[in-house]
Scaffold this motif. Structure first.
Motif, PDB file in Angstrom:
ATOM      1  N   VAL A  35     -12.666  14.910  -5.019  1.00  0.00           N
ATOM      2  CA  VAL A  35     -12.186  13.783  -4.221  1.00  0.00           C
ATOM      3  C   VAL A  35     -11.599  12.722  -5.152  1.00  0.00           C
ATOM      4  CG1 VAL A  35     -12.855  11.879  -2.692  1.00  0.00           C
ATOM      5  CG2 VAL A  35     -13.815  14.165  -2.340  1.00  0.00           C
ATOM      6  N   TYR A  36     -10.448  12.188  -4.749  1.00  0.00           N
ATOM      7  CA  TYR A  36      -9.773  11.133  -5.503  1.00  0.00           C
ATOM      8  C   TYR A  36      -9.667   9.873  -4.648  1.00  0.00           C
ATOM      9  CZ  TYR A  36      -8.468  14.446  -9.121  1.00  0.00           C
ATOM     10  OH  TYR A  36      -8.513  15.357 -10.137  1.00  0.00           O
ATOM     11  N   ARG A  37      -9.844   8.718  -5.318  1.00  0.00           N
ATOM     12  CA  ARG A  37      -9.615   7.429  -4.696  1.00  0.00           C
ATOM     13  C   ARG A  37      -8.268   6.897  -5.195  1.00  0.00           C
ATOM     14  NH1 ARG A  37     -12.188   4.147  -7.829  1.00  0.00           N
ATOM     15  NH2 ARG A  37     -14.277   4.583  -7.068  1.00  0.00           N
ATOM     16  N   ILE A  38      -7.378   6.587  -4.270  1.00  0.00           N
ATOM     17  CA  ILE A  38      -6.047   6.082  -4.620  1.00  0.00           C
ATOM     18  C   ILE A  38      -5.944   4.631  -4.172  1.00  0.00           C
ATOM     19  CG2 ILE A  38      -3.563   6.393  -4.289  1.00  0.00           C
ATOM     20  CD1 ILE A  38      -4.126   9.342  -3.704  1.00  0.00           C
ATOM     21  N   ARG A  39      -5.547   3.771  -5.122  1.00  0.00           N
ATOM     22  CA  ARG A  39      -5.416   2.341  -4.832  1.00  0.00           C
ATOM     23  C   ARG A  39      -4.137   1.799  -5.430  1.00  0.00           C
ATOM     24  NH1 ARG A  39     -11.589   0.401  -5.480  1.00  0.00           N
ATOM     25  NH2 ARG A  39     -12.040   0.028  -3.286  1.00  0.00           N
ATOM     26  N   ARG A  40      -3.751   0.601  -5.009  1.00  0.00           N
ATOM     27  CA  ARG A  40      -2.590  -0.080  -5.576  1.00  0.00           C
ATOM     28  C   ARG A  40      -2.903  -0.561  -6.994  1.00  0.00           C
ATOM     29  NH1 ARG A  40       0.167  -3.221  -0.620  1.00  0.00           N
ATOM     30  NH2 ARG A  40      -1.118  -2.428   1.071  1.00  0.00           N
ATOM     31  N   THR A  41      -1.908  -0.468  -7.845  1.00  0.00           N
ATOM     32  CA  THR A  41      -2.047  -1.058  -9.177  1.00  0.00           C
ATOM     33  C   THR A  41      -1.473  -2.470  -9.214  1.00  0.00           C
ATOM     34  OG1 THR A  41       0.067  -0.092  -9.867  1.00  0.00           O
ATOM     35  CG2 THR A  41      -1.937   1.170 -10.342  1.00  0.00           C
ATOM     36  N   HIS A  42      -0.569  -2.757  -8.274  1.00  0.00           N
ATOM     37  CA  HIS A  42      -0.025  -4.104  -8.141  1.00  0.00           C
ATOM     38  C   HIS A  42       0.471  -4.268  -6.712  1.00  0.00           C
ATOM     39  CE1 HIS A  42       3.211  -1.422  -9.619  1.00  0.00           C
ATOM     40  NE2 HIS A  42       3.976  -2.090  -8.789  1.00  0.00           N
ATOM     41  N   ALA A  43       0.860  -5.460  -6.376  1.00  0.00           N
ATOM     42  CA  ALA A  43       1.191  -5.790  -4.984  1.00  0.00           C
ATOM     43  C   ALA A  43       2.581  -5.285  -4.595  1.00  0.00           C
ATOM     44  CB  ALA A  43       1.096  -7.292  -4.763  1.00  0.00           C
ATOM     45  N   VAL A  44       2.710  -4.000  -4.325  1.00  0.00           N
ATOM     46  CA  VAL A  44       3.970  -3.446  -3.827  1.00  0.00           C
ATOM     47  C   VAL A  44       4.138  -3.831  -2.355  1.00  0.00           C
ATOM     48  CG1 VAL A  44       5.186  -1.308  -3.269  1.00  0.00           C
ATOM     49  CG2 VAL A  44       3.975  -1.510  -5.436  1.00  0.00           C
ATOM     50  N   PRO A  45       5.289  -4.398  -1.961  1.00  0.00           N
ATOM     51  CA  PRO A  45       5.513  -4.739  -0.552  1.00  0.00           C
ATOM     52  C   PRO A  45       5.865  -3.495   0.255  1.00  0.00           C
ATOM     53  CG  PRO A  45       7.442  -5.304  -1.849  1.00  0.00           C
ATOM     54  CD  PRO A  45       6.424  -4.789  -2.827  1.00  0.00           C
ATOM     55  N   PHE A  46       4.846  -2.788   0.739  1.00  0.00           N
ATOM     56  CA  PHE A  46       5.083  -1.511   1.397  1.00  0.00           C
ATOM     57  C   PHE A  46       5.896  -1.634   2.676  1.00  0.00           C
ATOM     58  CE2 PHE A  46       1.804  -0.109  -1.488  1.00  0.00           C
ATOM     59  CZ  PHE A  46       2.164   1.203  -1.754  1.00  0.00           C
ATOM     60  N   ASP A  47       5.946  -2.838   3.255  1.00  0.00           N
ATOM     61  CA  ASP A  47       6.769  -3.003   4.451  1.00  0.00           C
ATOM     62  C   ASP A  47       8.253  -2.992   4.118  1.00  0.00           C
ATOM     63  OD1 ASP A  47       6.422  -5.412   3.058  1.00  0.00           O
ATOM     64  OD2 ASP A  47       6.941  -6.591   4.827  1.00  0.00           O
ATOM     65  N   ARG A  48       8.607  -3.018   2.829  1.00  0.00           N
ATOM     66  CA  ARG A  48      10.024  -3.005   2.419  1.00  0.00           C
ATOM     67  C   ARG A  48      10.418  -1.715   1.705  1.00  0.00           C
ATOM     68  NH1 ARG A  48      10.477  -7.868  -1.341  1.00  0.00           N
ATOM     69  NH2 ARG A  48      12.626  -7.114  -1.524  1.00  0.00           N
ATOM     70  N   VAL A  49       9.494  -0.763   1.645  1.00  0.00           N
ATOM     71  CA  VAL A  49       9.789   0.490   0.961  1.00  0.00           C
ATOM     72  C   VAL A  49      10.532   1.427   1.899  1.00  0.00           C
ATOM     73  CG1 VAL A  49       8.773   2.519  -0.143  1.00  0.00           C
ATOM     74  CG2 VAL A  49       7.800   0.280  -0.542  1.00  0.00           C
ATOM     75  N   ARG A  50      11.585   2.041   1.378  1.00  0.00           N
ATOM     76  CA  ARG A  50      12.334   3.023   2.153  1.00  0.00           C
ATOM     77  C   ARG A  50      12.609   4.244   1.275  1.00  0.00           C
ATOM     78  NH1 ARG A  50      17.770   2.988   0.759  1.00  0.00           N
ATOM     79  NH2 ARG A  50      18.460   1.196  -0.481  1.00  0.00           N
ATOM     80  N   PHE A  51      13.219   5.275   1.890  1.00  0.00           N
ATOM     81  CA  PHE A  51      13.516   6.503   1.172  1.00  0.00           C
ATOM     82  C   PHE A  51      15.016   6.652   0.956  1.00  0.00           C
ATOM     83  CE2 PHE A  51      10.205   7.649   4.408  1.00  0.00           C
ATOM     84  CZ  PHE A  51       9.136   7.407   3.578  1.00  0.00           C
ATOM     85  N   SER A  52      15.401   7.279  -0.144  1.00  0.00           N
ATOM     86  CA  SER A  52      16.784   7.681  -0.329  1.00  0.00           C
ATOM     87  C   SER A  52      16.917   9.139   0.073  1.00  0.00           C
ATOM     88  CB  SER A  52      17.195   7.518  -1.797  1.00  0.00           C
ATOM     89  OG  SER A  52      16.643   8.558  -2.582  1.00  0.00           O
ATOM     90  N   SER A  53      18.129   9.639   0.177  1.00  0.00           N
ATOM     91  CA  SER A  53      18.351  11.025   0.561  1.00  0.00           C
ATOM     92  C   SER A  53      17.853  11.998  -0.495  1.00  0.00           C
ATOM     93  CB  SER A  53      19.846  11.271   0.813  1.00  0.00           C
ATOM     94  OG  SER A  53      20.586  10.982  -0.362  1.00  0.00           O
ATOM     95  N   ARG A  54      17.600  11.499  -1.718  1.00  0.00           N
ATOM     96  CA  ARG A  54      17.111  12.362  -2.794  1.00  0.00           C
ATOM     97  C   ARG A  54      15.606  12.250  -2.985  1.00  0.00           C
ATOM     98  NH1 ARG A  54      21.694  11.544  -7.540  1.00  0.00           N
ATOM     99  NH2 ARG A  54      23.490  12.296  -6.294  1.00  0.00           N
ATOM    100  N   GLN A  55      14.929  11.682  -1.996  1.00  0.00           N
ATOM    101  CA  GLN A  55      13.487  11.581  -1.982  1.00  0.00           C
ATOM    102  C   GLN A  55      12.945  10.591  -3.009  1.00  0.00           C
ATOM    103  OE1 GLN A  55      11.819  15.494  -2.387  1.00  0.00           O
ATOM    104  NE2 GLN A  55      12.650  16.222  -0.466  1.00  0.00           N
ATOM    105  N   HIS A  56      13.773   9.684  -3.514  1.00  0.00           N
ATOM    106  CA  HIS A  56      13.280   8.647  -4.396  1.00  0.00           C
ATOM    107  C   HIS A  56      12.757   7.497  -3.555  1.00  0.00           C
ATOM    108  CE1 HIS A  56      15.949  10.030  -8.003  1.00  0.00           C
ATOM    109  NE2 HIS A  56      15.087  10.926  -7.606  1.00  0.00           N
ATOM    110  N   VAL A  57      11.886   6.723  -4.131  1.00  0.00           N
ATOM    111  CA  VAL A  57      11.353   5.563  -3.438  1.00  0.00           C
ATOM    112  C   VAL A  57      12.070   4.324  -3.921  1.00  0.00           C
ATOM    113  CG1 VAL A  57       9.278   4.225  -2.975  1.00  0.00           C
ATOM    114  CG2 VAL A  57       9.123   6.692  -3.308  1.00  0.00           C
ATOM    115  N   LEU A  58      12.565   3.527  -2.998  1.00  0.00           N
ATOM    116  CA  LEU A  58      13.305   2.314  -3.348  1.00  0.00           C
ATOM    117  C   LEU A  58      12.691   1.133  -2.630  1.00  0.00           C
ATOM    118  CD1 LEU A  58      16.918   3.717  -2.876  1.00  0.00           C
ATOM    119  CD2 LEU A  58      15.675   3.532  -5.023  1.00  0.00           C
ATOM    120  N   VAL A  59      12.845  -0.048  -3.190  1.00  0.00           N
ATOM    121  CA  VAL A  59      12.406  -1.266  -2.527  1.00  0.00           C
ATOM    122  C   VAL A  59      13.622  -2.121  -2.257  1.00  0.00           C
ATOM    123  CG1 VAL A  59      10.987  -3.329  -2.709  1.00  0.00           C
ATOM    124  CG2 VAL A  59      10.178  -1.181  -3.691  1.00  0.00           C
ATOM    125  N   GLU A  60      13.817  -2.484  -1.011  1.00  0.00           N
ATOM    126  CA  GLU A  60      14.989  -3.273  -0.633  1.00  0.00           C
ATOM    127  C   GLU A  60      14.833  -4.714  -1.092  1.00  0.00           C
ATOM    128  OE1 GLU A  60      14.992  -2.682   3.562  1.00  0.00           O
ATOM    129  OE2 GLU A  60      16.262  -0.944   3.424  1.00  0.00           O
TER     130      GLU A  60
END
Length: 205
Positions: A180-205
Motif C-alpha cells: 500500500v502506498y500513500r500519495i500526497r501533494r508535495t506543494h500546493a498545485v491548483p488542481f482546479d486549473r489542471v488540464r490535459f494535452s492531446s499528448r497526455q502531458h499535464v499542464l496548468v493554465e
C-alpha cells in the motif's frame, strides 16, 4: 464464498477492469485503512468492488454518510447500495470523479483506491488522480494498493502533478501479496486549473 464467486464472474467478464480473480483480503483492507478514522472527515472509495475496504472503513468508525463509493461495475454498485444504504454510491467511471458533487461540497480527508492503475493508460490515471485531489483537503491522502514491486503511479507522472508516494506497508496474507502506498501533494498545485494535452502531458493554465 458467494462474494468470491461473484467477483470471479466479474473478472471473467472484464479482466482488465477487475484485474484480480478474488476480492481483497482482510489483511490488505486493514493495512490500506490503517491511517483512517472517523475524525479524518468524509472518505471517497474508488472501485470498492465487493466492499472489502468499505467494511474496514466502517469498522474504523467512518460513518456511512461520510462515505462516497465510486463503482463502475453495475453488479457491484447495486450490492454496495443494498449493504450501505446511507453511503453515497455512485455508478460511474472513477476518471469522471471531477464531474460530480459529493458531501454537499465538503472536501474529503482521504481517498481509498482499489482501482487497477497498472492496467490503465496514463491519461486515465491522470484523470483519476486530478479528480481525487480536487475533492480532498490540501493535506488529504490518496491510498493505493498494488501487487507490483513499486508504486503503480510512475515517478514522472507523480512529479508532473506535484505528488509524492510513500510505501506504508505490505502484506503476504493477501492473495496475491500486496503493498500500500500513500500519495500526497508535495506543494500546493491548483488542481482546479489542471488540464490535459492531446499528448497526455499535464499542464496548468
Amino acid at each position: 464464498m458467494a462474494e468470491t464467486f461473484g467477483f470471479f464472474q466479474a473478472w471473467l467478464k472484464n479482466p482488465l477492469r477487475v484485474a484480480a480473480i478474488a476480492p481483497s483480503g482482510r489483511a490488505l483492507a486493514a493495512l490500506i485503512t490503517s491511517e483512517i478514522s472517523r475524525d479524518i472527515g468524509p472518505v471517497i472509495e474508488l472501485g470498492p468492488g465487493t466492499g472489502a475496504f468499505t467494511r474496514a472503513l466502517v469498522a474504523r468508525g467512518v460513518r456511512q454518510e461520510d462515505l462516497a463509493l465510486i463503482e463502475f461495475g453495475s453488479e457491484f454498485a447495486a450490492a454496495l447500495h443494498f449493504h450501505y444504504p446511507r453511503a453515497h454510491t455512485v455508478w460511474m467511471d472513477a476518471a469522471r470523479l471531477h464531474t460530480v458533487e459529493l458531501f454537499d461540497g465538503r472536501s474529503a480527508g482521504a481517498v481509498v483506491s482499489g482501482l487497477p492503475l497498472l492496467s490503465m493508460p496514463p491519461r486515465k490515471v491522470i484523470a483519476i488522480l486530478i479528480g481525487a485531489f480536487r475533492k480532498m483537503e490540501p493535506d488529504g491522502a490518496f491510498y493505493q494498493f498494488t501487487y507490483g514491486l513499486r508504486c503503480p503511479v510512475p515517478q514522472r507522472l507523480l512529479e508532473h502533478l506535484g505528488l509524492e508516494a510513500v510505501r506504508i506497508g505490505g502484506t503476504l496474507a493477501n492473495l496475491p501479496p500486496a503493498a500500500v502506498y500513500r500519495i500526497r501533494r508535495t506543494h500546493a498545485v491548483p488542481f482546479d486549473r489542471v488540464r490535459f494535452s492531446s499528448r497526455q502531458h499535464v499542464l496548468v493554465e
